[in-house]
Design a protein around this motif. Structure first.
Motif, short mmCIF file in Angstrom:
data_model
loop_
_atom_site.label_atom_id
_atom_site.label_comp_id
_atom_site.label_asym_id
_atom_site.label_seq_id
_atom_site.Cartn_x
_atom_site.Cartn_y
_atom_site.Cartn_z
N LEU A 166 0.90 -1.26 0.03
CA LEU A 166 0.07 0.07 0.05
C LEU A 166 0.98 1.30 -0.04
O LEU A 166 0.81 2.09 -0.91
CB LEU A 166 -0.88 0.09 1.25
N THR A 167 1.95 1.39 0.90
CA THR A 167 2.66 2.62 0.99
C THR A 167 3.51 2.70 0.03
O THR A 167 3.94 3.84 -0.72
CB THR A 167 3.47 2.51 2.49
N ALA A 168 3.97 1.51 -0.80
CA ALA A 168 5.07 1.78 -1.81
C ALA A 168 4.01 2.37 -3.02
O ALA A 168 4.70 2.92 -3.80
CB ALA A 168 5.36 0.50 -2.23
N LYS A 169 2.98 1.88 -3.04
CA LYS A 169 2.05 2.38 -4.29
C LYS A 169 2.00 3.81 -4.21
O LYS A 169 1.98 4.76 -5.24
CB LYS A 169 0.69 1.90 -4.15
N TYR A 170 1.66 4.30 -2.80
CA TYR A 170 1.13 5.80 -2.79
C TYR A 170 2.46 6.79 -2.65
O TYR A 170 2.36 7.78 -2.86
CB TYR A 170 0.23 6.03 -1.69
N GLU A 171 3.50 6.21 -2.30
CA GLU A 171 4.81 6.60 -2.39
C GLU A 171 5.33 7.10 -3.72
O GLU A 171 5.63 8.34 -4.21
CB GLU A 171 6.00 5.92 -1.77
N ALA A 172 5.16 6.08 -4.64
CA ALA A 172 5.47 6.31 -6.16
C ALA A 172 4.70 7.34 -6.66
O ALA A 172 4.91 8.13 -7.65
CB ALA A 172 5.21 4.97 -6.53
N LEU A 173 3.37 7.45 -6.53
CA LEU A 173 2.50 8.20 -6.93
C LEU A 173 2.60 9.78 -6.63
O LEU A 173 2.79 10.72 -7.23
CB LEU A 173 0.78 7.95 -6.69
N PHE A 174 3.25 9.68 -5.18
CA PHE A 174 3.23 11.26 -4.63
C PHE A 174 4.47 11.87 -5.22
O PHE A 174 4.61 12.78 -5.74
CB PHE A 174 3.68 10.95 -3.13
N LEU A 175 5.50 10.83 -5.67
CA LEU A 175 6.81 11.37 -6.34
C LEU A 175 6.49 11.81 -7.62
O LEU A 175 7.29 12.69 -8.25
CB LEU A 175 7.90 10.12 -6.02
N GLU A 176 5.83 11.06 -8.24
CA GLU A 176 5.42 11.29 -9.67
C GLU A 176 4.87 12.74 -9.61
O GLU A 176 4.88 13.47 -10.68
CB GLU A 176 4.44 10.11 -10.07
N ASP A 177 3.90 12.97 -8.90
CA ASP A 177 3.11 14.20 -8.77
C ASP A 177 3.98 15.47 -8.42
O ASP A 177 3.79 16.29 -9.13
CB ASP A 177 1.83 14.22 -7.81
N LEU A 178 5.02 15.07 -7.69
CA LEU A 178 6.03 16.22 -7.49
C LEU A 178 6.69 16.41 -8.62
O LEU A 178 7.03 17.60 -9.05
CB LEU A 178 7.10 15.58 -6.39
N SER A 179 7.05 15.42 -9.54
CA SER A 179 7.67 15.81 -10.80
C SER A 179 6.86 16.40 -11.63
O SER A 179 7.29 17.41 -12.55
CB SER A 179 8.30 14.27 -11.36
N LEU A 180 5.78 16.01 -11.60
CA LEU A 180 4.59 16.69 -12.59
C LEU A 180 4.36 18.11 -12.45
O LEU A 180 4.29 19.01 -13.25
CB LEU A 180 3.38 16.20 -12.75
N LEU A 181 4.72 18.63 -11.10
CA LEU A 181 4.66 20.05 -10.72
C LEU A 181 5.91 20.71 -10.50
O LEU A 181 5.98 21.71 -10.44
CB LEU A 181 3.93 20.13 -9.38
N ASN A 182 6.97 20.01 -11.04
CA ASN A 182 8.15 20.44 -11.28
C ASN A 182 8.90 21.03 -10.01
O ASN A 182 9.60 21.91 -9.85
CB ASN A 182 8.39 21.71 -12.22
N ILE A 183 8.65 20.10 -8.93
CA ILE A 183 8.99 20.47 -7.68
C ILE A 183 10.31 19.83 -7.58
O ILE A 183 10.62 18.67 -8.19
CB ILE A 183 8.01 20.03 -6.41
N ILE A 184 11.52 20.51 -6.96
CA ILE A 184 12.80 20.41 -6.84
C ILE A 184 12.65 19.02 -5.74
O ILE A 184 12.21 19.24 -4.83
CB ILE A 184 13.88 21.23 -6.51
N PRO A 185 13.15 17.70 -6.23
CA PRO A 185 13.14 16.60 -5.14
C PRO A 185 14.10 16.94 -3.90
O PRO A 185 15.02 17.51 -3.90
CB PRO A 185 13.54 15.47 -5.98
N ALA A 186 13.74 16.44 -2.76
CA ALA A 186 14.38 16.28 -1.57
C ALA A 186 15.50 15.38 -1.87
O ALA A 186 15.51 14.54 -2.71
CB ALA A 186 13.70 15.99 -0.23
N ARG A 187 16.84 15.64 -1.00
CA ARG A 187 17.64 14.66 -1.11
C ARG A 187 17.33 13.26 -0.75
O ARG A 187 17.97 12.39 -1.11
CB ARG A 187 18.93 15.29 -0.27
N ALA A 188 16.35 13.29 0.48
CA ALA A 188 16.09 12.03 0.96
C ALA A 188 14.64 11.97 1.21
O ALA A 188 14.14 13.06 1.89
CB ALA A 188 17.18 11.57 2.01
N TYR A 189 14.03 10.73 1.34
CA TYR A 189 12.61 10.66 1.76
C TYR A 189 12.49 9.48 2.66
O TYR A 189 12.04 8.65 2.27
CB TYR A 189 11.74 10.47 0.67
N PRO A 190 12.91 9.81 3.98
CA PRO A 190 12.95 8.60 4.95
C PRO A 190 11.85 8.15 5.33
O PRO A 190 10.78 9.01 5.49
CB PRO A 190 13.76 9.08 6.01
#
Length: 290
Positions: A166-190
């Motif tokens: 479940l969490t892997a699914k929505y983590e991937a979708l979250f990171l994809e949406d960050l990219s779609l919004l051109n948000i600079i990714p963090a160095r780490a997502y612990p």
């Protein structure tokens, strides 16, 4: 454009280009107009609102969206001011390290798709990071992911899927949406589940200082009454009034705690409520983060 999300049982709308651009402009507009009617010039290319939020002339906004890595060369003698929630005043920004800023932000609870309101916050972090980078600072950004809590466990049970799936699914979708919004990714997502031992140690340290206690059911709570000045510095909380009202932090599980304001640090395992894949055997008992 839409894609099928089997965990939602329907279509999940993907951000289109117009929605993305609109959301970014709304974020900037809120920064520019929402916080102040009276603006004060700073020794920089931008402006500063009464509450200390940095805003920018229209011609400079596009330069923020075109992200480039910092050169570690601070631009001249520019000064940045922020509103300090603790002192309740504007203060000159004085970084701990001359050229590096360490930024820690709260990420989503990954049990569902993030919505526009969530991304308002993430875009705010992004704008701040771009501002600091523009001024020549190197920003070391870490954004946490909450991957175990009451809602996640309930969702896993409802859908009959594992916590990891479940969490892997929505983590991937979250990171994809960050990219779609051109948000600079963090160095780490612990993830929270990657740091169980550190949390256990923190509970033990608080207990040693008399700030945490274990309930009869085995859960651990922060003892608000034992912390002098709790809630009075940042939000001017009237602890006595809250205690008298009988209202405290909402909790989806039964809470066996001393004070109404006390909050869970570690939740003991409960049969028929918890899951084996969301439970850890530790020195403070079998359970999970609160």
């Amino acid at each position: 454009m839409a894609r099928i999300d089997p965990y939602n049982g329907g279509a999940r709308n993907k951000f289109d280009s117009r929605s993305i651009q609109l959301l970014r402009y709304i974020t900037v507009i809120i920064f520019v107009f929402d916080f102040s009617l009276s603006l004060h010039r700073v020794k920089a290319f931008g402006l500063l609102s009464k509450k200390g939020y940095i805003i920018f002339p229209r011609q400079d906004i596009s330069r923020l969206f075109a992200f480039q890595e910092s050169t570690n060369q601070i631009k001249g003698n520019q000064e940045i001011y922020f509103f300090n929630s603790l002192s309740r005043s504007k203060e000159k920004f004085r970084p701990i390290h001359p050229n590096t800023i360490k930024l820690y932000t709260c990420g989503p609870t990954i049990y569902d798709s993030a919505h526009v309101g969530n991304f308002r916050a993430f875009l705010s972090y992004d704008l701040l990071k771009r501002v600091l980078t523009y001024f020549g600072y190197k920003v070391d950004h870490v954004c946490n992911l909450t991957d175990v809590d009451d809602k996640i466990i309930k969702r896993c049970n409802d859908l009959n899927v594992s916590l990891q799936d479940l969490t892997a699914k929505y983590e991937a979708l979250f990171l994809e949406d960050l990219s779609l919004l051109n948000i600079i990714p963090a160095r780490a997502y612990p993830r929270a589940t990657q740091h169980i031992q550190e949390m256990v140690q923190l509970v033990q340290d608080l207990a040693a200082k008399g700030l945490a206690y274990q309930s009869e059911e085995g859960s651990w709570y922060f003892n608000v009454a034992k912390k002098e000045g709790y809630g009075q510095q940042l939000v001017s909380l009237d602890a006595a009034a809250v205690e008298a009202s009988g209202r405290g932090d909402a909790d989806e599980y039964d809470a066996d705690k001393v004070g109404v304001q006390d909050f869970a640090l570690w939740k003991a395992f409960k049969l028929n409520l918890d899951r084996d894949d969301a439970t850890w055997d530790t020195d403070i008992g079998r359970g999970r983060p609160g």
